[in-house]
Design a protein around this motif. Structure first.
Motif, short mmCIF file in Angstrom:
data_model
loop_
_atom_site.label_atom_id
_atom_site.label_comp_id
_atom_site.label_asym_id
_atom_site.label_seq_id
_atom_site.Cartn_x
_atom_site.Cartn_y
_atom_site.Cartn_z
N ARG A 100 0.84 -1.20 0.00
CA ARG A 100 0.00 0.00 0.00
C ARG A 100 0.88 1.26 0.00
O ARG A 100 0.61 2.22 -0.71
CB ARG A 100 -0.92 0.02 1.22
CG ARG A 100 -1.89 1.21 1.24
CD ARG A 100 -2.60 1.29 2.59
NE ARG A 100 -3.34 0.07 2.85
CZ ARG A 100 -4.60 -0.14 2.48
NH1 ARG A 100 -5.26 0.80 1.83
NH2 ARG A 100 -5.20 -1.28 2.77
N THR A 101 1.94 1.22 0.79
CA THR A 101 2.86 2.37 0.84
C THR A 101 3.50 2.62 -0.51
O THR A 101 3.60 3.76 -0.97
CB THR A 101 3.94 2.13 1.91
OG1 THR A 101 3.32 2.01 3.19
CG2 THR A 101 4.94 3.28 1.94
N ARG A 104 0.88 4.00 -3.04
CA ARG A 104 0.50 5.37 -2.75
C ARG A 104 1.66 6.34 -3.02
O ARG A 104 1.49 7.36 -3.69
CB ARG A 104 0.05 5.50 -1.29
CG ARG A 104 -0.52 6.87 -0.95
CD ARG A 104 -0.89 6.95 0.53
NE ARG A 104 -1.91 5.99 0.89
CZ ARG A 104 -3.21 6.19 0.74
NH1 ARG A 104 -3.65 7.32 0.19
NH2 ARG A 104 -4.09 5.27 1.12
N GLN A 105 2.84 6.01 -2.52
CA GLN A 105 3.97 6.94 -2.64
C GLN A 105 4.50 7.05 -4.07
O GLN A 105 4.96 8.12 -4.48
CB GLN A 105 5.10 6.51 -1.70
CG GLN A 105 4.78 6.69 -0.23
CD GLN A 105 5.95 6.34 0.67
OE1 GLN A 105 6.96 5.79 0.23
NE2 GLN A 105 5.82 6.66 1.96
N ASN A 107 2.65 6.51 -6.78
CA ASN A 107 1.55 6.84 -7.71
C ASN A 107 1.44 5.80 -8.82
O ASN A 107 1.35 6.15 -10.01
CB ASN A 107 1.76 8.22 -8.30
CG ASN A 107 1.90 9.31 -7.26
OD1 ASN A 107 2.90 10.01 -7.19
ND2 ASN A 107 0.88 9.46 -6.42
N ASP A 132 -8.34 3.75 -3.76
CA ASP A 132 -8.10 4.80 -2.77
C ASP A 132 -6.62 5.18 -2.71
O ASP A 132 -6.27 6.36 -2.61
CB ASP A 132 -8.57 4.32 -1.39
CG ASP A 132 -8.31 5.35 -0.30
OD1 ASP A 132 -8.92 6.43 -0.37
OD2 ASP A 132 -7.50 5.07 0.60
N ALA A 133 -5.75 4.18 -2.82
CA ALA A 133 -4.32 4.44 -2.68
C ALA A 133 -3.68 4.98 -3.95
O ALA A 133 -2.72 5.76 -3.89
CB ALA A 133 -3.60 3.14 -2.28
N ALA A 134 -4.21 4.59 -5.11
CA ALA A 134 -3.51 4.88 -6.37
C ALA A 134 -4.11 6.01 -7.19
O ALA A 134 -3.48 6.47 -8.14
CB ALA A 134 -3.45 3.62 -7.22
#
Length: 411
Positions: A100-101, A104-105, A107, A132-134
């Protein structure tokens, strides 16, 4: 000795709106003149990426809403653009905290489900977390799975049909396979998956089936001839397209004549396939049927480009896929994250060499490598204007695909 042959005509493909097939309009000539197909002695591997023979125009692909795509392209930072070109591997049952990190980080423009997933409802929860994360600047991610059938089916839980192997699908009528593929695609849609990394367009000669580890031994081929394989490819693509699922014909220019499986073996070569080979026809059939992407193998084809694996070859990607086949849509790699075939290639180069050769989306099954790939793309684009232009063209093609599938919000 097999002699090069011209591929059949490609018909113009219509582009649908959001939720359509995701392919860009393209039109091929009635035939590819034999003079454009090099002999086996042509030193195609030494042809520079920028020569006219192997480099079609970099003009933007037609799109249903070019202003929307260009708006998003201009909104994204260079790092966010680079992230759009990496499809990061995550657990099919749901992202770990580390994954997930990364998503998200960095992209990540897409994710690739690895391992075995659960039910439709469980997968829907997992893909919602990915969205939600991407999602960045109103651009949602591609969420992909290998949902071929038989031994290659990631999602098998409640709500997902057990899909028979391609060797079985290939015995069905085209209408039956299209209807079944539409049903399988509808299940993916319900689960929040928008890309099926299928169908296999590789032709496995009957005499080589038992020795062909990546396809034949796993019953992944639709048939032993280009005609049989092409029929299955077209029907599968059309069914998935009807369900609103993007597809990727694979693994250009074919894994049907190799022995080793590039996931587990290095130094895999094809010493038979030539440019304009008859066994490439199922890929042309998939394009004509409305596929969204063309996937490139990591094998080295010694009679096409002996110095480069196909995934890093301008001759294969720019010359054959974008030139001979007239494809202007998204080109995607086979996995270059965990595959044994590319372990000797520096991680960052796996991304930069592919984009430099004319490709777009890099599949990386190892999420821990995503940051290195994104950093390499950014650094090279900052240092090389020609590469930066290629990266921009790649991002535009990816955004166009996403816009066609309702994954881009403008306004």
């Amino acid at each position: 000795m097999r002699r090069p042959v011209a591929l059949l005509a490609l018909t113009a493909l219509a582009v649908t709106g959001c939720g359509g097939n995701g392919s860009q309009t393209t039109a091929g000539p009635s035939t590819i003149p034999s003079s454009t197909v090099p002999t086996t002695e042509e030193p195609s591997s030494t042809t520079p990426a920028g020569t006219p023979s192997d480099t079609p125009s970099e003009t933007p692909s037609p799109t249903t809403a070019p202003n929307c795509v260009d708006q998003k392209l201009n909104t994204l930072t260079l790092r966010e653009q680079a992230g759009q070109l990496i499809m990061t591997g995550i657990d099919a049952a749901g992202m770990t905290s580390a994954q997930r990190t990364v998503v998200r980080q960095q992209n990540s423009g897409g994710v690739f489900l690895v391992g075995t997933g659960g039910s439709v409802s469980a997968t829907r929860a997992a893909t919602a977390a990915v969205n939600d994360a991407a999602t960045v600047a109103g651009v949602r991610p591609l969420i992909a799975a290998d949902q071929e059938g038989g031994k290659i089916q990631r999602l098998k839980g409640s709500g997902f049909d057990r899909i028979p192997a391609a060797t079985v699908q290939g015995t069905w009528s085209s209408s039956k396979l299209t209807a079944q593929a539409q049903q399988w695609g509808s299940q993916l849609k319900q689960a929040g998956v928008n890309v099926d990394l299928a169908p296999v367009a590789d032709v496995v000669p009957e005499s080589l089936k038992a020795q062909n580890a990546p396809i034949g031994q796993l019953d992944r081929e639709y048939g032993n001839t280009p005609e049989q394989a092409g029929q299955g490819v077209k029907a599968f693509v059309q069914g998935m397209r009807n369900a609103g699922i993007a597809t990727s014909v694979k693994h250009f220019p074919g894994l049907g004549r190799v022995r080793g499986n590039t996931d587990f073996a290095a130094g895999v070569v094809d010493n038979v396939t030539v440019r304009g080979d008859a066994d490439l026809q199922p890929f042309a059939d998939g394009i004509a049927a409305g596929t969204s992407m063309v996937m490139i193998s990591t094998v080295t084809y010694t009679r096409i480009d002996p110095k480069n694996r196909a995934v890093f070859s301008p001759t294969v990607i720019q010359g054959m896929v974008r030139g001979d086949l007239g494809w202007r849509g998204v080109v995607i790699t086979d996995d270059v994250g965990s595959a044994a075939e590319v372990k000797s290639v520096p991680v960052g180069e796996r991304a930069t060499r592919f984009v430099a050769a004319g490709g777009d989306i890099v599949i990386n099954a190892e999420s821990g490598l995503t940051a290195t790939m994104v950093n390499a793309l950014v650094t090279k684009a900052q240092q090389d204007k020609f590469f930066a232009a290629k990266l921009t063209s790649s991002v535009r093609r990816v955004l166009t695909l996403k816009q066609d599938h309702g994954l881009v919000s403008c306004g």
